[in-house]
Motif scaffolding. Structure first.
Motif, PDB file in Angstrom:
ATOM      1  N   GLU A  74       1.872  -0.215  -4.489  1.00  0.00           N
ATOM      2  CA  GLU A  74       1.091  -0.738  -5.599  1.00  0.00           C
ATOM      3  C   GLU A  74      -0.383  -0.335  -5.556  1.00  0.00           C
ATOM      4  O   GLU A  74      -1.001  -0.068  -6.589  1.00  0.00           O
ATOM      5  CB  GLU A  74       1.207  -2.268  -5.578  1.00  0.00           C
ATOM      6  CG  GLU A  74       0.486  -3.029  -6.661  1.00  0.00           C
ATOM      7  CD  GLU A  74       0.563  -4.532  -6.437  1.00  0.00           C
ATOM      8  OE1 GLU A  74       1.256  -4.974  -5.487  1.00  0.00           O
ATOM      9  OE2 GLU A  74      -0.097  -5.264  -7.195  1.00  0.00           O
ATOM     10  N   VAL A  75      -0.968  -0.259  -4.357  1.00  0.00           N
ATOM     11  CA  VAL A  75      -2.404   0.016  -4.199  1.00  0.00           C
ATOM     12  C   VAL A  75      -2.640   1.111  -3.168  1.00  0.00           C
ATOM     13  O   VAL A  75      -3.242   0.869  -2.125  1.00  0.00           O
ATOM     14  CB  VAL A  75      -3.179  -1.279  -3.843  1.00  0.00           C
ATOM     15  CG1 VAL A  75      -3.237  -2.216  -5.028  1.00  0.00           C
ATOM     16  CG2 VAL A  75      -2.551  -1.976  -2.631  1.00  0.00           C
ATOM     17  N   PRO A  76      -2.220   2.347  -3.416  1.00  0.00           N
ATOM     18  CA  PRO A  76      -2.284   3.400  -2.408  1.00  0.00           C
ATOM     19  C   PRO A  76      -3.619   4.131  -2.280  1.00  0.00           C
ATOM     20  O   PRO A  76      -3.849   4.830  -1.283  1.00  0.00           O
ATOM     21  CB  PRO A  76      -1.216   4.385  -2.887  1.00  0.00           C
ATOM     22  CG  PRO A  76      -1.269   4.245  -4.385  1.00  0.00           C
ATOM     23  CD  PRO A  76      -1.560   2.786  -4.638  1.00  0.00           C
ATOM     24  N   ASP A  77      -4.496   3.974  -3.286  1.00  0.00           N
ATOM     25  CA  ASP A  77      -5.714   4.788  -3.310  1.00  0.00           C
ATOM     26  C   ASP A  77      -6.611   4.497  -2.115  1.00  0.00           C
ATOM     27  O   ASP A  77      -6.918   3.349  -1.810  1.00  0.00           O
ATOM     28  CB  ASP A  77      -6.483   4.546  -4.614  1.00  0.00           C
ATOM     29  CG  ASP A  77      -5.715   5.065  -5.821  1.00  0.00           C
ATOM     30  OD1 ASP A  77      -6.046   4.661  -6.936  1.00  0.00           O
ATOM     31  OD2 ASP A  77      -4.768   5.871  -5.626  1.00  0.00           O
TER      32      ASP A  77
ATOM     33  N   ILE B 126       0.851  -1.197   0.000  1.00  0.00           N
ATOM     34  CA  ILE B 126       0.000   0.000   0.000  1.00  0.00           C
ATOM     35  C   ILE B 126       0.889   1.250   0.000  1.00  0.00           C
ATOM     36  O   ILE B 126       0.823   2.086  -0.905  1.00  0.00           O
ATOM     37  CB  ILE B 126      -0.929   0.017   1.222  1.00  0.00           C
ATOM     38  CG1 ILE B 126      -1.762  -1.265   1.291  1.00  0.00           C
ATOM     39  CG2 ILE B 126      -1.841   1.243   1.173  1.00  0.00           C
ATOM     40  CD1 ILE B 126      -2.542  -1.411   2.581  1.00  0.00           C
ATOM     41  N   HIS B 127       1.675   1.398   1.057  1.00  0.00           N
ATOM     42  CA  HIS B 127       2.631   2.495   1.186  1.00  0.00           C
ATOM     43  C   HIS B 127       3.862   1.965   1.898  1.00  0.00           C
ATOM     44  O   HIS B 127       3.796   0.951   2.592  1.00  0.00           O
ATOM     45  CB  HIS B 127       2.048   3.639   2.024  1.00  0.00           C
ATOM     46  CG  HIS B 127       1.017   4.482   1.334  1.00  0.00           C
ATOM     47  ND1 HIS B 127       1.343   5.490   0.454  1.00  0.00           N
ATOM     48  CD2 HIS B 127      -0.325   4.464   1.429  1.00  0.00           C
ATOM     49  CE1 HIS B 127       0.222   6.070   0.028  1.00  0.00           C
ATOM     50  NE2 HIS B 127      -0.805   5.474   0.602  1.00  0.00           N
ATOM     51  N   TYR B 128       4.954   2.703   1.761  1.00  0.00           N
ATOM     52  CA  TYR B 128       6.166   2.328   2.461  1.00  0.00           C
ATOM     53  C   TYR B 128       6.929   3.579   2.882  1.00  0.00           C
ATOM     54  O   TYR B 128       6.618   4.693   2.438  1.00  0.00           O
ATOM     55  CB  TYR B 128       7.045   1.412   1.603  1.00  0.00           C
ATOM     56  CG  TYR B 128       7.619   2.067   0.374  1.00  0.00           C
ATOM     57  CD1 TYR B 128       6.877   2.162  -0.798  1.00  0.00           C
ATOM     58  CD2 TYR B 128       8.911   2.588   0.383  1.00  0.00           C
ATOM     59  CE1 TYR B 128       7.400   2.770  -1.922  1.00  0.00           C
ATOM     60  CE2 TYR B 128       9.435   3.198  -0.741  1.00  0.00           C
ATOM     61  CZ  TYR B 128       8.667   3.271  -1.901  1.00  0.00           C
ATOM     62  OH  TYR B 128       9.189   3.874  -3.016  1.00  0.00           O
ATOM     63  N   SER B 129       7.929   3.350   3.733  1.00  0.00           N
ATOM     64  CA  SER B 129       8.766   4.453   4.208  1.00  0.00           C
ATOM     65  C   SER B 129      10.202   3.968   4.306  1.00  0.00           C
ATOM     66  O   SER B 129      10.454   2.875   4.816  1.00  0.00           O
ATOM     67  CB  SER B 129       8.287   4.921   5.586  1.00  0.00           C
ATOM     68  OG  SER B 129       9.234   5.776   6.185  1.00  0.00           O
TER      69      SER B 129
ATOM     70  N   ASN C 132       7.423   4.245  14.473  1.00  0.00           N
ATOM     71  CA  ASN C 132       5.981   4.139  14.220  1.00  0.00           C
ATOM     72  C   ASN C 132       5.631   4.443  12.768  1.00  0.00           C
ATOM     73  O   ASN C 132       6.193   5.355  12.160  1.00  0.00           O
ATOM     74  CB  ASN C 132       5.205   5.120  15.108  1.00  0.00           C
ATOM     75  CG  ASN C 132       5.334   4.804  16.578  1.00  0.00           C
ATOM     76  OD1 ASN C 132       5.640   3.676  16.957  1.00  0.00           O
ATOM     77  ND2 ASN C 132       5.101   5.794  17.420  1.00  0.00           N
ATOM     78  N   PHE C 133       4.655   3.697  12.267  1.00  0.00           N
ATOM     79  CA  PHE C 133       4.180   3.908  10.893  1.00  0.00           C
ATOM     80  C   PHE C 133       2.660   3.778  10.932  1.00  0.00           C
ATOM     81  O   PHE C 133       2.138   2.718  11.252  1.00  0.00           O
ATOM     82  CB  PHE C 133       4.802   2.878   9.959  1.00  0.00           C
ATOM     83  CG  PHE C 133       4.700   3.196   8.502  1.00  0.00           C
ATOM     84  CD1 PHE C 133       4.679   2.172   7.566  1.00  0.00           C
ATOM     85  CD2 PHE C 133       4.666   4.499   8.039  1.00  0.00           C
ATOM     86  CE1 PHE C 133       4.614   2.443   6.194  1.00  0.00           C
ATOM     87  CE2 PHE C 133       4.599   4.790   6.686  1.00  0.00           C
ATOM     88  CZ  PHE C 133       4.575   3.751   5.770  1.00  0.00           C
TER      89      PHE C 133
ATOM     90  N   TYR D 194      -5.881   5.397   0.986  1.00  0.00           N
ATOM     91  CA  TYR D 194      -5.071   5.274   2.208  1.00  0.00           C
ATOM     92  C   TYR D 194      -4.092   6.438   2.301  1.00  0.00           C
ATOM     93  O   TYR D 194      -3.623   6.951   1.279  1.00  0.00           O
ATOM     94  CB  TYR D 194      -4.258   3.987   2.195  1.00  0.00           C
ATOM     95  CG  TYR D 194      -5.045   2.722   2.007  1.00  0.00           C
ATOM     96  CD1 TYR D 194      -5.184   2.165   0.739  1.00  0.00           C
ATOM     97  CD2 TYR D 194      -5.636   2.076   3.088  1.00  0.00           C
ATOM     98  CE1 TYR D 194      -5.893   0.985   0.552  1.00  0.00           C
ATOM     99  CE2 TYR D 194      -6.345   0.900   2.914  1.00  0.00           C
ATOM    100  CZ  TYR D 194      -6.466   0.363   1.640  1.00  0.00           C
ATOM    101  OH  TYR D 194      -7.171  -0.803   1.460  1.00  0.00           O
ATOM    102  N   ASN D 195      -3.767   6.818   3.537  1.00  0.00           N
ATOM    103  CA  ASN D 195      -2.681   7.761   3.755  1.00  0.00           C
ATOM    104  C   ASN D 195      -1.817   7.227   4.889  1.00  0.00           C
ATOM    105  O   ASN D 195      -2.264   6.403   5.689  1.00  0.00           O
ATOM    106  CB  ASN D 195      -3.204   9.166   4.075  1.00  0.00           C
ATOM    107  CG  ASN D 195      -4.135   9.164   5.279  1.00  0.00           C
ATOM    108  OD1 ASN D 195      -3.691   9.078   6.415  1.00  0.00           O
ATOM    109  ND2 ASN D 195      -5.437   9.243   5.040  1.00  0.00           N
ATOM    110  N   VAL D 196      -0.574   7.690   4.940  1.00  0.00           N
ATOM    111  CA  VAL D 196       0.367   7.196   5.941  1.00  0.00           C
ATOM    112  C   VAL D 196       1.174   8.356   6.504  1.00  0.00           C
ATOM    113  O   VAL D 196       1.279   9.421   5.898  1.00  0.00           O
ATOM    114  CB  VAL D 196       1.342   6.147   5.368  1.00  0.00           C
ATOM    115  CG1 VAL D 196       0.651   4.823   5.104  1.00  0.00           C
ATOM    116  CG2 VAL D 196       2.030   6.668   4.116  1.00  0.00           C
ATOM    117  N   SER D 197       1.742   8.091   7.672  1.00  0.00           N
ATOM    118  CA  SER D 197       2.680   9.052   8.240  1.00  0.00           C
ATOM    119  C   SER D 197       3.733   8.314   9.052  1.00  0.00           C
ATOM    120  O   SER D 197       3.446   7.269   9.651  1.00  0.00           O
ATOM    121  CB  SER D 197       1.955  10.081   9.120  1.00  0.00           C
ATOM    122  OG  SER D 197       1.384   9.457  10.251  1.00  0.00           O
ATOM    123  N   ARG D 198       4.948   8.880   9.053  1.00  0.00           N
ATOM    124  CA  ARG D 198       6.040   8.306   9.837  1.00  0.00           C
ATOM    125  C   ARG D 198       6.777   9.460  10.528  1.00  0.00           C
ATOM    126  O   ARG D 198       7.856   9.858  10.115  1.00  0.00           O
ATOM    127  CB  ARG D 198       6.998   7.515   8.945  1.00  0.00           C
ATOM    128  CG  ARG D 198       8.009   6.760   9.787  1.00  0.00           C
ATOM    129  CD  ARG D 198       8.380   5.476   9.201  1.00  0.00           C
ATOM    130  NE  ARG D 198       9.384   4.790   9.992  1.00  0.00           N
ATOM    131  CZ  ARG D 198      10.458   4.231   9.480  1.00  0.00           C
ATOM    132  NH1 ARG D 198      10.680   4.294   8.188  1.00  0.00           N
ATOM    133  NH2 ARG D 198      11.301   3.615  10.261  1.00  0.00           N
TER     134      ARG D 198
END
Lengths: 112, 112
Positions: free
Chosen positions: B59-62, B46-49, B73-74, B64-68
């Motif tokens: 590959e499939v980010p739509d 989905i997302h990475y850091s 923590n992710f 979703y949102n992320v923060s680090r």
């Protein structure tokens, strides 16, 4: 681009029989290869990894895998299946960057 | 050493609700990932850091949102949940590219 193909989404073996789970990869650069196991309702655990040191890799629980560059394969084997081996197994490849590509998994069933 | 932990373990949301999944690792790993696992599809990124304060789409980010904000923590956010986001979500971390990933136990999310 890299890819992984696991042949057979379901494999059944009798207890004590040979386990063979197939993984073929595609990579334009030397790959790092992994096998993970997932027990029901759990995360993935590393079984073994290939990082170019030796082509025959031994892992936990009696599993091993052989890297065959000419066949682009990294099949997982275990000489004698145990009931506790029933799980889903995933092959994964990376080129050493952030990106890991996973196969679709093979569910192993062990028959008494 | 707890490894990778995820909260919550289970959650049921109604369509349109929001939530945040928390992943924490105590191994001082640089790279962290969010995957979703759906039957027959393996793991999809989905997302990475690749470090504190950085995030990138997989590959499939739509949806979703992320923060680090902190290295350990992710967070994965769903702003407006949809039934298509019903899945099992796994967090993983690794020291650097090419090394094995360590997985959390997963979060089973159902969106009705």
């Amino acid at each position: 681009a890299q890819s992984v193909t696991q042949l057979g989404s379901h494999v059944s073996v009798s207890e004590g029989a040979l386990v063979l789970l197939r993984c073929n990869y595609s990579s334009s650069v030397p790959p790092y290869l992994f096998w993970y196991v997932q027990y029901p309702n759990q995360g993935l655990q590393l079984l073994l990894k290939y990082t170019s040191a030796a082509t025959l890799v031994k892992g936990i629980n009696g599993f091993e895998a052989e890297f065959k560059k000419s066949e682009t394969s990294f099949h997982l084997t275990k000489p004698s299946a145990h009931m506790s081996d029933a799980a889903e197994y995933f092959c994964a490849v990376t080129s050493g960057t952030y990106k890991y590509i996973f196969g679709t998994g093979t569910r192993l069933k062990v028959l008494a | 050493n707890a490894g990778v932990t995820q909260t919550p373990k289970f959650r049921v949301l109604k369509t349109g609700q929001s939530m945040t999944l928390l992943c924490a690792q105590d191994m001082n790993h640089e790279y962290m990932y969010w995957y979703r696992q759906d039957p027959g599809m393996g793991l999809r990124l989905i997302h990475y850091s690749v470090g504190e304060g950085t995030t990138a789409k997989g590959e499939v980010p739509d949806g979703y949102n992320v923060s680090r904000l902190k290295k350990q923590n992710f967070l994965l956010g769903l702003e407006s949940a949809a039934p298509s986001q019903t899945s099992v979500y796994f967090c993983a971390s690794t020291r650097t590219g090419g090394n094995e990933q360590y997985f959390g136990p997963g979060t089973r999310l159902t969106v009705t």
